[in-house]
Motif scaffolding. Structure first.
Motif, PDB file in Angstrom:
ATOM      1  N   ALA A  69      53.634  34.985  45.042  1.00  0.00           N
ATOM      2  CA  ALA A  69      54.843  34.429  44.406  1.00  0.00           C
ATOM      3  C   ALA A  69      55.132  32.948  44.766  1.00  0.00           C
ATOM      4  N   ILE A  70      54.614  32.647  45.402  1.00  0.00           N
ATOM      5  CA  ILE A  70      54.618  30.766  45.757  1.00  0.00           C
ATOM      6  C   ILE A  70      53.291  30.284  45.087  1.00  0.00           C
ATOM      7  N   SER A  71      52.811  30.666  44.019  1.00  0.00           N
ATOM      8  CA  SER A  71      51.347  29.901  43.746  1.00  0.00           C
ATOM      9  C   SER A  71      51.702  29.896  41.962  1.00  0.00           C
ATOM     10  N   ASP A  72      50.983  28.507  41.836  1.00  0.00           N
ATOM     11  CA  ASP A  72      50.888  27.990  40.659  1.00  0.00           C
ATOM     12  C   ASP A  72      50.341  29.146  39.260  1.00  0.00           C
ATOM     13  N   LEU A  73      48.593  28.781  40.465  1.00  0.00           N
ATOM     14  CA  LEU A  73      47.774  29.079  39.864  1.00  0.00           C
ATOM     15  C   LEU A  73      46.747  29.921  40.387  1.00  0.00           C
ATOM     16  N   PHE A  74      46.028  30.985  39.688  1.00  0.00           N
ATOM     17  CA  PHE A  74      44.842  31.796  40.559  1.00  0.00           C
ATOM     18  C   PHE A  74      43.858  31.700  39.908  1.00  0.00           C
ATOM     19  N   VAL A  75      42.698  30.937  40.832  1.00  0.00           N
ATOM     20  CA  VAL A  75      41.308  30.872  40.080  1.00  0.00           C
ATOM     21  C   VAL A  75      40.272  31.685  41.124  1.00  0.00           C
ATOM     22  N   LEU A  76      39.363  32.450  39.743  1.00  0.00           N
ATOM     23  CA  LEU A  76      38.957  33.230  40.648  1.00  0.00           C
ATOM     24  C   LEU A  76      37.195  33.528  39.852  1.00  0.00           C
ATOM     25  N   PRO A  77      36.900  31.858  39.689  1.00  0.00           N
ATOM     26  CA  PRO A  77      35.217  31.668  39.933  1.00  0.00           C
ATOM     27  C   PRO A  77      34.133  32.928  40.113  1.00  0.00           C
ATOM     28  N   THR A  78      34.482  34.143  39.728  1.00  0.00           N
ATOM     29  CA  THR A  78      32.974  35.066  40.301  1.00  0.00           C
ATOM     30  C   THR A  78      32.379  35.082  39.358  1.00  0.00           C
ATOM     31  N   LEU A  79      30.898  35.543  40.433  1.00  0.00           N
ATOM     32  CA  LEU A  79      29.999  34.857  39.375  1.00  0.00           C
ATOM     33  C   LEU A  79      30.009  37.100  39.243  1.00  0.00           C
ATOM     34  N   TYR A  80      30.433  37.914  39.842  1.00  0.00           N
ATOM     35  CA  TYR A  80      30.682  39.104  39.161  1.00  0.00           C
ATOM     36  C   TYR A  80      31.698  39.586  39.344  1.00  0.00           C
ATOM     37  N   ASP A  81      32.194  40.685  39.183  1.00  0.00           N
ATOM     38  CA  ASP A  81      33.588  41.359  39.478  1.00  0.00           C
ATOM     39  C   ASP A  81      33.594  42.871  37.724  1.00  0.00           C
ATOM     40  N   PRO A  82      33.461  43.511  38.640  1.00  0.00           N
ATOM     41  CA  PRO A  82      34.164  44.932  37.117  1.00  0.00           C
ATOM     42  C   PRO A  82      35.325  44.348  36.992  1.00  0.00           C
ATOM     43  N   PHE A  83      35.987  44.622  37.779  1.00  0.00           N
ATOM     44  CA  PHE A  83      37.712  44.408  36.647  1.00  0.00           C
ATOM     45  C   PHE A  83      38.584  44.106  37.744  1.00  0.00           C
ATOM     46  N   SER A  84      38.483  42.892  38.268  1.00  0.00           N
ATOM     47  CA  SER A  84      39.195  41.993  39.337  1.00  0.00           C
ATOM     48  C   SER A  84      40.946  42.260  39.558  1.00  0.00           C
ATOM     49  N   ASN A  85      40.727  43.207  40.018  1.00  0.00           N
ATOM     50  CA  ASN A  85      42.383  43.979  40.726  1.00  0.00           C
ATOM     51  C   ASN A  85      43.143  42.637  40.770  1.00  0.00           C
ATOM     52  N   ALA A  86      43.121  41.864  42.259  1.00  0.00           N
ATOM     53  CA  ALA A  86      43.216  40.740  42.484  1.00  0.00           C
ATOM     54  C   ALA A  86      43.761  39.774  41.379  1.00  0.00           C
ATOM     55  N   THR A  87      43.658  39.764  40.055  1.00  0.00           N
ATOM     56  CA  THR A  87      43.988  39.512  39.028  1.00  0.00           C
ATOM     57  C   THR A  87      45.342  40.118  38.001  1.00  0.00           C
ATOM     58  N   LEU A  88      44.800  41.000  37.965  1.00  0.00           N
ATOM     59  CA  LEU A  88      45.571  41.254  37.250  1.00  0.00           C
ATOM     60  C   LEU A  88      47.127  41.495  38.404  1.00  0.00           C
ATOM     61  N   GLU A  89      47.029  41.448  39.396  1.00  0.00           N
ATOM     62  CA  GLU A  89      48.253  41.082  40.349  1.00  0.00           C
ATOM     63  C   GLU A  89      48.578  39.683  39.731  1.00  0.00           C
ATOM     64  N   ALA A  90      47.779  38.755  39.361  1.00  0.00           N
ATOM     65  CA  ALA A  90      48.052  37.385  39.746  1.00  0.00           C
ATOM     66  C   ALA A  90      48.953  37.610  38.696  1.00  0.00           C
ATOM     67  N   MET A  91      48.736  38.098  37.093  1.00  0.00           N
ATOM     68  CA  MET A  91      48.906  38.482  35.970  1.00  0.00           C
ATOM     69  C   MET A  91      50.009  39.000  36.495  1.00  0.00           C
ATOM     70  N   ALA A  92      50.402  40.177  36.375  1.00  0.00           N
ATOM     71  CA  ALA A  92      51.567  40.720  36.833  1.00  0.00           C
ATOM     72  C   ALA A  92      52.911  39.591  37.393  1.00  0.00           C
ATOM     73  N   SER A  93      52.180  38.808  38.200  1.00  0.00           N
ATOM     74  CA  SER A  93      53.027  38.199  39.272  1.00  0.00           C
ATOM     75  C   SER A  93      53.300  37.178  38.500  1.00  0.00           C
ATOM     76  N   GLY A  94      53.313  36.450  36.875  1.00  0.00           N
ATOM     77  CA  GLY A  94      53.703  35.410  36.335  1.00  0.00           C
ATOM     78  C   GLY A  94      53.134  34.633  36.503  1.00  0.00           C
ATOM     79  N   ILE A  95      51.708  34.655  36.709  1.00  0.00           N
ATOM     80  CA  ILE A  95      50.782  33.902  37.204  1.00  0.00           C
ATOM     81  C   ILE A  95      50.053  33.440  36.306  1.00  0.00           C
TER      82      ILE A  95
END
Length: 215
Positions: free
Chosen positions: A112-138
């Motif tokens: 809620a207080i973040s402006d941008l989500f950054v995850l330069p991951t080496l490997y993730d099948p499908f990052s839930n955190a990335t999707l949660e950030a998008m759902a939060s409007g980030i």
């Protein structure tokens, strides 16, 4: 291709997200939270969320921070030993721009207080955190090795890094995103709305039913 399976036999069901818990409306709901954890109102907040800092690419993100033009603060959340990364941050002269917060339960407050989500991951099948950030409007920045990357159109919901270890490229994408937060936030939420967790769960059940019929 690897296992010689025809595409007709493959069904892809993406992860789903709780669109009520993770919502842009949380910005108003948790408006005081930024002050509670002593963050300045004029700082742009970058959020990194993931356990296993090495695999999630935290080193690349820290090395990118000196090239970020805006006044930013990086929140690092998740399990991991920060000792190595604190050294890198101090060497780069940006240690004061990073908060290591460990694991957190009420993670929706941090989205809620973040402006941008950054995850330069080496490997993730499908990052839930990335999707949660998008759902939060980030808007999100991740890599081609995050399975969710195939849902992101560069410059719309966020950016996908092709070179996983390129700190300068990451910094460039952060700078671009910070200039276009409003429109990218809108598109990030719209994309997440296509994946409500209830509907994705139903799709998984349907796949199981199809498998049973074929046995």
């Amino acid at each position: 291709d690897n296992y010689k399976i025809s595409p007709e036999k493959i069904i892809v069901v993406y992860n789903g997200v709780d669109l009520s818990r993770f919502s842009p409306e949380n910005r108003e709901k948790f408006v005081q939270f930024k002050r509670e954890i002593k963050l300045s109102e004029d700082e742009k907040i970058l959020l990194f969320l993931g356990s296993g800092f090495k695999r999630k690419g935290l080193e690349t993100l820290i090395k990118a921070l000196p090239f970020v033009n805006e006044n930013v603060k990086l929140l690092v959340i998740g399990k991991g030993n920060p000792k190595k990364y604190i050294k890198i941050a101090k060497k780069s002269g940006i240690y004061r721009r990073i908060l290591f917060l460990g694991t957190q339960r009420e993670i929706e407050k941090f989205y809620a207080i973040s402006d941008l989500f950054v995850l330069p991951t080496l490997y993730d099948p499908f990052s839930n955190a990335t999707l949660e950030a998008m759902a939060s409007g980030i808007p999100v920045i991740t890599t081609k090795n995050n399975g969710l990357a195939e849902l992101i159109e560069d410059g719309s919901e966020g950016y996908v890094l092709k070179d996983l270890l390129n700190a300068q490229e990451l910094a460039d994408k952060i700078n671009l995103s910070l200039k276009n937060l409003t429109i990218m936030s809108f598109f990030a939420r719209k994309k997440a709305e296509q994946l409500p967790i209830e509907e994705q769960a139903k799709k998984i059940v349907e796949v199981i039913k199809c498998l049973k019929k074929s046995l």
